[in-house]
Design an enzyme around this catalytic site. Structure first.
Site: not given
Ligand code: AMP
Length: 284
Positions: A37, A61, A150, A177, A188
């Site tokens: 993030h 979701q 990701k 990342v 997770r």
């Molecule tokens: P989430 O909070 O899991 O819904 O993710 C929010 C955003 O962060 C989404 O666009 C994800 O694809 C991105 N994201 C989650 N994990 C990673 C990571 N390891 N590297 C880059 N972006 C990420």
């Protein structure tokens, strides 16, 4: 930094920012912020005058039996992190305001893209994602919105929605990342117990092995899939949900690897379901 919980206030603020001619960058998240993030937030900070980060664990979701209740939430910590990263606004609406009693409007990208891979394993997931992202885009009205590779299938679907609904934001996709040992950062990952965290390294190790084989000239995708399955199968705590070798634009399955492909994995480590992917250009 300001924390905004109220939808009309966020709408008014973001429209004022746009009217002033400032460039608005938006990073939608479900919180439990990690380095993945932060990479999106830092890029938005670099590119834009004003940065908005949303933190909203979107109930629509998650399927029945998934981890909505357990999903890690630490708003105070996330807000501190955003402050340190010089975010201008954290937008954190309530589920009640986003989906009030009687709510019945859905945004759904139809077709194969939403019905393969994550789409078959998590019915309704992408409908929840596109609905919440469309709502957030209407509220925040950013110039640029930042997503991570990701969640590659999600990013393709969001891009398609934005294009087909003529939405007024540009989607920027940033690389995954990873932790030091290669495991993709994910909220997770906090579910993984010690030996599971160790076992989770198998995803990245296998992706790297597949990449090397493709770069060294392997063209036979079904052979490669069997090598990947064997590699993951050697890890006793891992069970495969899917292994795909696909076209990076359509996610259609590839049989002969003649141009760039994406290798996508969904693997359970114990009870924790992890996804990862890697794009690879063939060599040899
Ligand atoms: P989430 O909070 O899991 O819904 O993710 C929010 C955003 O962060 C989404 O666009 C994800 O694809 C991105 N994201 C989650 N994990 C990673 C990571 N390891 N590297 C880059 N972006 C990420």
């Amino acid at each position: 930094m300001q924390v905004i919980k109220d939808i009309p206030t966020m709408k008014r603020l973001s429209r004022n920012i746009r009217c002033e001619g400032k460039i608005l960058g938006f990073v939608p998240t479900m919180g439990a912020l990690h380095q993945g993030h932060l990479a999106l937030i830092r890029k938005a900070r670099e590119d834009c005058d004003i940065v908005v980060v949303s933190i909203f664990v979107n109930p629509t979701q998650f399927g029945p039996g998934e981890d909505f209740e357990q999903y890690p939430r630490d708003f105070a910590k996330d807000a501190r992190v955003c402050e340190e990263e010089k975010v201008d606004f954290v937008f954190a609406p309530s589920a009640q305001d986003m989906y009030p009693e009687g709510y019945s409007t859905w945004v759904e990208v139809e077709g194969t893209l939403t019905h393969i891979l994550e789409g078959t394993r998590r019915p309704g997931h992408f409908r929840g994602v596109t609905t919440v992202v469309a709502k957030l885009f209407n509220i925040v009205c950013s110039d640029y919105s930042y997503f991570g590779e990701k969640d590659y299938q999600q990013a393709l679907i969001v891009k398609k929605m934005v294009k087909e609904l003529h939405m007024d934001t540009q989607i920027l996709l940033l690389p995954t990342v990873r932790e030091e040992d290669g495991l993709a950062c994910s909220s997770r990952n906090s579910y993984l117990k010690n030996e599971e965290r160790e076992a989770a390294r198998i995803l990245y190790r296998t992706l790297v092995k597949a990449k090397k084989m493709i770069q060294e000239g392997e063209k036979d995708a079904s052979y490669l899939r069997s090598v990947i399955k064997d590699s993951i199968g050697k890890e006793p705590l891992a069970s495969i949900d899917y292994v795909a070798i696909a076209d990076p634009e359509t996610l259609g399955s590839v049989e002969r690897i003649e141009k760039e492909v994406i290798v996508l994995l969904a693997v359970r480590i114990g009870r924790v379901r992890l996804i990862d992917n890697m794009r690879v250009k063939p060599g040899g």
